[in-house]
Design an enzyme around this catalytic site. Structure first.
Site, PDB file in Angstrom:
ATOM      1  N   ALA B 236      49.608  36.093  32.505  1.00  0.00           N
ATOM      2  CA  ALA B 236      49.014  34.825  33.363  1.00  0.00           C
ATOM      3  C   ALA B 236      47.745  35.720  34.200  1.00  0.00           C
ATOM      4  CB  ALA B 236      49.983  34.286  34.210  1.00  0.00           C
ATOM      5  N   HIS B 237      47.334  34.632  35.168  1.00  0.00           N
ATOM      6  CA  HIS B 237      46.368  35.083  35.944  1.00  0.00           C
ATOM      7  C   HIS B 237      46.848  35.876  37.343  1.00  0.00           C
ATOM      8  CE1 HIS B 237      46.748  31.000  38.079  1.00  0.00           C
ATOM      9  NE2 HIS B 237      47.779  31.368  38.074  1.00  0.00           N
ATOM     10  N   ASN B 238      46.121  36.707  37.504  1.00  0.00           N
ATOM     11  CA  ASN B 238      46.131  37.865  38.696  1.00  0.00           C
ATOM     12  C   ASN B 238      47.412  38.734  38.515  1.00  0.00           C
ATOM     13  OD1 ASN B 238      45.004  35.083  40.110  1.00  0.00           O
ATOM     14  ND2 ASN B 238      43.897  36.917  40.482  1.00  0.00           N
TER      15      ASN B 238
END
Lengths: 338, 338, 338
Positions: B236-238
């Site tokens: 997922a993001h980051n």
């Protein structure tokens, strides 16, 4: 670039400070510099307000005094931030309209305001609305309808007959309308059950990368308006997902299960088939749902992480639990009788 | 074809037997024939040494006496085997340089030594380094950089702005740089939070088929050098994954989690968001991680497989565990008081 | 359109009612109208027989008296329904034979009766049999063999050397023959082990959307005839899946595991590597398999879903289970000694 004053007026929030300050970008409190706006959604990070070099901060009334510079005061700073970020970062439109490499069957109807990128295939009887943007390498099956302003990223596969609403956003590698997993047992082998339903995707749905949504067996698989699906989901045939439900990555939902509106389902959850889950149900990550959920609330399953050596000892006891419960009952009885 | 003597000298291992013996291929001890070299990494399989028809075997000093024929003696036979197999099976280069069917925007910069296969799309401002090979059907978004000697297999989608290091290997169907799953609640609906960060893939990373890696919300998602990701992962993001960490198939990692260096994470593991996991952590298959891991070691969760009837009895008791613990405590107290 | 009489004779089932009644489509009991045929596979839904407007119903002998109209009497109504639905909904053939946009290397051999849709790439030495249909955007690697009457939907990636049997059905986004996840540890880094085996797919296999099947390390990954794989599966290198086994969505199987014939494996199951599972094993959804299964039967693992507050209390006790078992034993001993 937009001035703080204009932001405040467009978003209908209170401005504290210079209306003429120009904002060019969003950034975090820790990394923002001049011309950038940041946000404080959680008072726990209030300490960053004193050191931030952001030109303005979006925050709640209760954090306002801790802010030394310009501020936009909002009851929902994260939402206001999202609106500002959207204003400052408009979605790039695909160049041109239909790339010459696109293969389009003659009976497809494509709005002149739609854009289709290189190497797509558009089958017969497809209908594509105004403002639709289809990225490179997409395959759009026979009779598919894509309503206005929807966007498909790269290498998306949409099978025959699928209906996609307005403003739907579909990320790369998504498959919509593949056959549901239906087989009739036939003397130790499997006979394929034709999957004759379709998939209906409501308005404002977002579908994450490499997610798969199967077509229904006889009736349709339905994703209602405003549903947000993360990456790598598996949505089986005849599932219905209620409006504005959000489902995190790698969750799998088996056939014919109905999920209510405004649910929030964690990542890697498994939901077996033929269940009904009511509105406003929240489920934590990696839970397994094997029965109907008839009341809204927060649900979980699973066991906590532990060091492997400790876990092995406890996990071995899991297989003795019923026996332990019976022995405990026997002891209680014995002690009572004494 | 390469002689045993040359292999020994190139790989700096001890040769026992005929230096002139020619090796054409690798095979298992059980299936190898003349001209083939095999390996024994686990002394448990030493019995195969007597019956193998391999022309040579890679093994440890302690297994050397059990080998009747030629041998390469190595402290790490599996690694030596991998090196031999790599020498004997060089990666095929794509034919030609840029296939005429490839669509390339004018501002893309492609090294003359790169090869791009049929039906790819290369967007504006892309930079592709020397020796890069891109398989058929790939879509490379605007401003993407792919450094020297990286290889993308078929139907890979790389979204705008992603940076890919040197010697990266990306398998078919991978999606890099799709939007993170970010939405702000807005009166019972969801407002999309623009995903403005990117994805940075370090040197020597390998990414398995149909794995998805989302772009960061504001800052970047980062996969450090030497990380090995198996198939069907959701990153997922980051998320940040530390150098030389290996993650097996179908594992999902939620947003903003940081994983240390040299971790080994089993398949189908779920890791929730905003966690920190230190270096050298090993996690067994299908564990759920819901808290920080602050010490290296081996971690697990879950319950053991059992016959369904037995499992049902024990699983039902899981919901009574807290009550059982309290009753046990009460019994202990009662008995002490007697 | 087909008459009931013809259906009964073609499928060798008993007809009750008008042989001349024409059937145009299948539908559920609740939604069927004139000209449609429905089925009753589960007597629980017998109440719908009185209200259905279907022109005919497929049912068991024991439900025959409850049916007011025409009926086909079958010992396996679901199978008979599947056969009727197949007769009424023949699979559409791709238009034309080879679309002019397809890129084919000169040494590929394609049967004149095969069809290949837009934007595919067919590498050197590929062999494609009669009646094979390949959807848009597929990539077929060097030396791949696809036997007669197999169908690949859109954007499928088949890597070099894979062998696909007859009548295989492969849904969009599937990847077959990607490298297995094999690395030798090398001083804190990973050295790639070349994946030199292939993948063999037997006749009549079906593979769901976005499923991945890795090639073997030295020998092959094998999917035997009649196996049905749902969406989003991960099948690692050197796995062997026995004939007519069915595996539901999002299940992951680690390397070198052998699964028997006629198994039924639920969704989101995890199976670790190097195991052997015998024939006729059934595993419930989201179970984790960490050891060999030597007897057919139904297996499970996991804990039941509960309200989060209750779950937290019980899950915390899981970590005390071994201690509780020891304390229980101590109490029993103490009481016996009294």
């Amino acid at each position: 670039m937009i001035s703080l004053g204009e932001l405040a007026s467009q978003l209908d929030v209170e401005l504290v400070g210079e209306a003429s300050c120009n904002i060019t970008a969003v950034a975090t409190l820790q990394t923002a510099g001049p011309g950038q706006i940041s946000f404080l959604a959680n008072s726990r990070y209030r300490r960053y307000l004193t050191s931030t070099e952001a030109s303005a901060v979006i925050l709640r009334t209760e954090d306002r005094d801790a802010c030394l510079g310009n501020a936009l005061v909002s009851t929902n700073p994260y939402l206001t931030y999202a609106r500002v970020a959207t204003l400052l970062n408009p979605v790039a439109r695909l160049a041109g309209s239909i790339h010459p490499s696109v293969v389009i069957e003659p009976t497809a109807e494509i709005d002149p305001d739609a854009a289709i990128a290189a190497n797509c295939y558009i089958a017969a009887d497809v209908s594509i609305g105004a403002g639709v943007q289809i990225g490179p390498g997409c395959v759009i099956g026979k009779g598919v309808c894509i309503a206005a302003d929807s966007r498909l990223a790269a290498n998306v596969s949409v099978a025959d007959g699928v209906e996609i609403g307005q403003r739907v956003l579909i990320h790369p590698g998504v498959v919509i309308g593949s056959d549901g997993f239906g087989f009739a047992p036939d003397q130790g082998q499997w006979f394929k059950v034709p999957q004759l339903g379709s998939v209906i995707i409501g308005d404002d749905v977002e579908i994450g990368a490499n997610t798969t949504i199967d077509r229904g067996a006889l009736e349709n698989t339905v994703i209602e308006e405003g549903v947000k699906l993360d990456n790598q989901l598996q949505i089986a045939h005849n599932v219905r997902i209620g409006a504005h439900t959000a489902i995190a990555g790698a969750t799998a939902i088996a056939g014919s299960t109905t999920i209510g509106k405004r649910c929030q389902i964690g990542g890697a959850v498994g939901i077996v088939g033929h269940l009904t889950i009511v509105d406003d149900v929240h489920i934590t990550a990696m839970s397994l749902v094997t029965g109907n959920i008839t009341q809204s609330g927060l649900y979980s399953s699973g066991t906590p992480l532990a060091g492997n050596r400790e876990w092995r000892k406890n996990a071995a006891r899991f297989g003795q639990l019923d026996g332990m419960a019976r022995r405990l009952r026997a002891l209680e009885k014995q002690l009572k009788e004494k």
